[in-house]
Design a protein around this motif. Sequence first.
Motif, PDB file in Angstrom:
ATOM      1  N   ASN A   1      44.425  23.248  -6.807  1.00 12.34           N
ATOM      2  CA  ASN A   1      43.583  22.583  -7.673  1.00 12.34           C
ATOM      3  C   ASN A   1      42.869  23.202  -8.697  1.00 12.34           C
ATOM      4  O   ASN A   1      43.124  22.795  -9.920  1.00 12.34           O
ATOM      5  CB  ASN A   1      42.208  21.572  -6.910  1.00 12.34           C
ATOM      6  CG  ASN A   1      41.518  22.629  -6.325  1.00 12.34           C
ATOM      7  OD1 ASN A   1      41.828  23.821  -6.037  1.00 12.34           O
ATOM      8  ND2 ASN A   1      40.087  22.167  -6.059  1.00 12.34           N
ATOM      9  N   MET A   2      42.748  24.449  -8.825  1.00 19.45           N
ATOM     10  CA  MET A   2      42.020  25.478  -9.766  1.00 19.45           C
ATOM     11  C   MET A   2      43.289  25.556 -10.680  1.00 19.45           C
ATOM     12  O   MET A   2      43.049  25.795 -11.914  1.00 19.45           O
ATOM     13  CB  MET A   2      41.616  26.611  -9.458  1.00 19.45           C
ATOM     14  CG  MET A   2      40.322  26.454  -8.533  1.00 19.45           C
ATOM     15  SD  MET A   2      38.848  25.784  -9.226  1.00 19.45           S
ATOM     16  CE  MET A   2      38.556  24.174  -8.800  1.00 19.45           C
ATOM     17  N   THR A   3      44.489  25.808 -10.211  1.00 15.27           N
ATOM     18  CA  THR A   3      45.619  26.182 -11.128  1.00 15.27           C
ATOM     19  C   THR A   3      46.041  25.243 -11.856  1.00 15.27           C
ATOM     20  O   THR A   3      46.335  25.141 -13.029  1.00 15.27           O
ATOM     21  CB  THR A   3      46.756  26.464 -10.197  1.00 15.27           C
ATOM     22  OG1 THR A   3      46.394  27.438  -9.333  1.00 15.27           O
ATOM     23  CG2 THR A   3      48.084  27.041 -11.010  1.00 15.27           C
ATOM     24  N   VAL A   4      46.060  23.709 -11.314  1.00 16.27           N
ATOM     25  CA  VAL A   4      46.452  22.411 -12.154  1.00 16.27           C
ATOM     26  C   VAL A   4      45.268  22.449 -13.225  1.00 16.27           C
ATOM     27  O   VAL A   4      45.595  22.015 -14.484  1.00 16.27           O
ATOM     28  CB  VAL A   4      46.123  21.215 -11.382  1.00 16.27           C
ATOM     29  CG1 VAL A   4      46.425  20.096 -12.109  1.00 16.27           C
ATOM     30  CG2 VAL A   4      47.621  21.574 -10.363  1.00 16.27           C
ATOM     31  N   LYS A   5      43.935  22.631 -12.961  1.00 15.29           N
ATOM     32  CA  LYS A   5      43.036  22.651 -14.103  1.00 15.29           C
ATOM     33  C   LYS A   5      43.338  23.550 -15.082  1.00 15.29           C
ATOM     34  O   LYS A   5      42.944  23.233 -16.473  1.00 15.29           O
ATOM     35  CB  LYS A   5      41.638  22.641 -13.363  1.00 15.29           C
ATOM     36  CG  LYS A   5      41.122  21.567 -12.471  1.00 15.29           C
ATOM     37  CD  LYS A   5      39.826  21.647 -11.901  1.00 15.29           C
ATOM     38  CE  LYS A   5      38.904  21.476 -12.887  1.00 15.29           C
ATOM     39  NZ  LYS A   5      37.633  21.520 -12.346  1.00 15.29           N
ATOM     40  N   MET A   6      43.721  24.729 -14.953  1.00 15.62           N
ATOM     41  CA  MET A   6      43.818  25.842 -15.892  1.00 15.62           C
ATOM     42  C   MET A   6      45.139  25.256 -16.691  1.00 15.62           C
ATOM     43  O   MET A   6      45.052  25.438 -17.847  1.00 15.62           O
ATOM     44  CB  MET A   6      44.079  27.192 -15.296  1.00 15.62           C
ATOM     45  CG  MET A   6      42.766  27.663 -14.643  1.00 15.62           C
ATOM     46  SD  MET A   6      43.106  29.657 -14.245  1.00 15.62           S
ATOM     47  CE  MET A   6      44.159  29.387 -12.719  1.00 15.62           C
ATOM     48  N   VAL A   7      46.190  24.906 -15.978  1.00 13.90           N
ATOM     49  CA  VAL A   7      47.464  24.802 -16.770  1.00 13.90           C
ATOM     50  C   VAL A   7      47.000  23.187 -17.749  1.00 13.90           C
ATOM     51  O   VAL A   7      47.659  23.228 -18.791  1.00 13.90           O
ATOM     52  CB  VAL A   7      48.666  24.470 -15.828  1.00 13.90           C
ATOM     53  CG1 VAL A   7      49.870  23.968 -16.685  1.00 13.90           C
ATOM     54  CG2 VAL A   7      48.963  25.671 -14.999  1.00 13.90           C
ATOM     55  N   ASP A   8      46.188  22.491 -17.158  1.00 12.98           N
ATOM     56  CA  ASP A   8      45.988  21.080 -17.908  1.00 12.98           C
ATOM     57  C   ASP A   8      45.487  21.410 -19.400  1.00 12.98           C
ATOM     58  O   ASP A   8      45.439  20.951 -20.172  1.00 12.98           O
ATOM     59  CB  ASP A   8      44.956  20.274 -16.909  1.00 12.98           C
ATOM     60  CG  ASP A   8      44.943  19.037 -17.618  1.00 12.98           C
ATOM     61  OD1 ASP A   8      45.882  18.431 -17.905  1.00 12.98           O
ATOM     62  OD2 ASP A   8      43.649  18.669 -17.618  1.00 12.98           O
ATOM     63  N   GLU A   9      44.619  22.806 -19.296  1.00 13.98           N
ATOM     64  CA  GLU A   9      44.167  23.174 -20.505  1.00 13.98           C
ATOM     65  C   GLU A   9      45.047  23.622 -21.628  1.00 13.98           C
ATOM     66  O   GLU A   9      44.970  23.587 -22.733  1.00 13.98           O
ATOM     67  CB  GLU A   9      43.213  24.465 -20.341  1.00 13.98           C
ATOM     68  CG  GLU A   9      41.855  24.338 -19.486  1.00 13.98           C
ATOM     69  CD  GLU A   9      40.711  23.568 -20.577  1.00 13.98           C
ATOM     70  OE1 GLU A   9      40.460  24.028 -21.355  1.00 13.98           O
ATOM     71  OE2 GLU A   9      39.858  22.825 -19.955  1.00 13.98           O
ATOM     72  N   LEU A  10      46.341  23.898 -21.291  1.00 14.17           N
ATOM     73  CA  LEU A  10      47.361  24.458 -21.888  1.00 14.17           C
ATOM     74  C   LEU A  10      48.517  23.734 -22.462  1.00 14.17           C
ATOM     75  O   LEU A  10      49.338  23.747 -23.482  1.00 14.17           O
ATOM     76  CB  LEU A  10      47.833  25.961 -21.198  1.00 14.17           C
ATOM     77  CG  LEU A  10      46.679  26.581 -21.061  1.00 14.17           C
ATOM     78  CD1 LEU A  10      47.367  27.875 -20.068  1.00 14.17           C
ATOM     79  CD2 LEU A  10      46.153  27.503 -22.110  1.00 14.17           C
ATOM     80  N   LEU A  11      48.921  22.663 -21.573  1.00 10.17           N
ATOM     81  CA  LEU A  11      50.070  21.661 -22.268  1.00 10.17           C
ATOM     82  C   LEU A  11      49.702  20.463 -22.615  1.00 10.17           C
ATOM     83  O   LEU A  11      48.522  19.874 -22.304  1.00 10.17           O
ATOM     84  CB  LEU A  11      50.821  21.548 -20.731  1.00 10.17           C
ATOM     85  CG  LEU A  11      51.340  22.502 -19.905  1.00 10.17           C
ATOM     86  CD1 LEU A  11      52.086  22.347 -18.635  1.00 10.17           C
ATOM     87  CD2 LEU A  11      52.581  23.272 -20.977  1.00 10.17           C
TER      88      LEU A  11
END
Length: 469
Positions: free
Chosen positions: A248-258
């Motif tokens: 879940n933390m990984t998805v939130k980080m990538v969500d900031e970038l794509l």
Amino acid sequence: MYIRGRYLILALIAAIVISSGVTALLTSGDGTSALPESTTATPEFQKLMETYSTLQKSFYQEAKSDQLLNGAIEGMIKSLDDPYSTYMAPTEAAQFHENIESSFEGIGAEIRAEEGKIVVVSPIKGSPAEKAGVKPNDRIRSVDGKVLDGMTASEAVVHIRGKKGSKAELIIERPGVQGEINISLIRDTIPLETVYSEMLPEQMGKIQITKVSETTYTEFSKALEDLKAQGMKGLIIDVRQNPGGLLNMTVKMVDELLPEGKMILQVEYRNGERDTYKSNAKSFDLPIVVLIDEGTASAAEILASALKESGGVPLVGTKSFGKGTVQTTKQFEDGSDIKYTIAKWLTPDGNWIHKNGIEPDYKVELPAYASLPAIDPEKELKQEQFSNEVKAAQTMLDALGFHPGRVDGFFDNKTTEAVTAFQKANNIEATGTIQGKTTTKMMELLHEKLKKNDTQLEMAQRVLRKLIP
């Protein structure tokens, strides 16, 4: 990589482990089965119950109920032949959750069990393991004389962990290196912080993510905003030596970038159904480059593959580790856990990178001396000795400009001369032997040299420079 809060537990285990009173799990007060009649009537459970009863009554020593039960669960998990599924006793389970959620004390290395060996996935940044030269894919054969071969990862952790300040003696096998490597280190508190940021020349921002825990997204988001406020023109994300962590933390980080609607990953279950994760945020409008290596695993590989395939972000470094499965945990009332694999994850394009890893767009190796093991400062290396430690020391001296004439592990006159020259240049008593201050100074200077000669980071900067408008 772990999904928190989703528990798809095997029916067999759920039927057995239903409370913390171990004896009551299997028998009632009058000796009859305490399991539902429909369960014990099946041949599989009848066989299990008969085995339990036989051992309780006829084994030549007293057979403890909890020991038998734990052994049965461990056996079921081991039969899956999955290095990422394991049973954890209460103490082991507490350590596992501590590792994900907060700081802990130990050597600081993510490990897994593979073919009866304990294998390092990646050391944690700033940890004793990293400082001592532990590398991804190292096989830890023993700790403080305790042989780890045949143990599960959770069993090995009990022996590897320890109180801050305690000494750990590791015997390691390293692929491509002959003989065993002895590493001595002092256990410490492994830092809670997982994100480190800095502004490089030409307004290039750099964010290093060392693992993915409960706090990582918050740390990452703050680092991103801080760099933007400093006028960042492009971003390098460094996930080298990152063993992964929470989905879940990984998805939130990538969500900031794509850009919104872009695929982050797909999770595929055994029935073929898939969950898809897509970006919901606004696009990050600056160019990005990602650094990966053989210690980049699991959640860190999700980040790298998502940015590469959905964002066109170039990857720099060496091929990643290759862990393409998703785990979750089920905790029981006695504090024990099972961690087990529930699915495999796929990249945005549907690729399964398990055991294959992700190839970088720009393959760059670090200098050879980056893979050297640390040397125990307490151990004296002197003339006429022949060992892997001497070989490592000779290679260090050569990299630092004090040429020993050979790097084959034999301590000869030329090596003594090189050591003496090094000691004089660094105001250390010129004994011609390697120990104490000499050993420490050699490793300190080599670490500084590597920071200045990070060939992978240099390439990432060159690539990013071309992408900045």
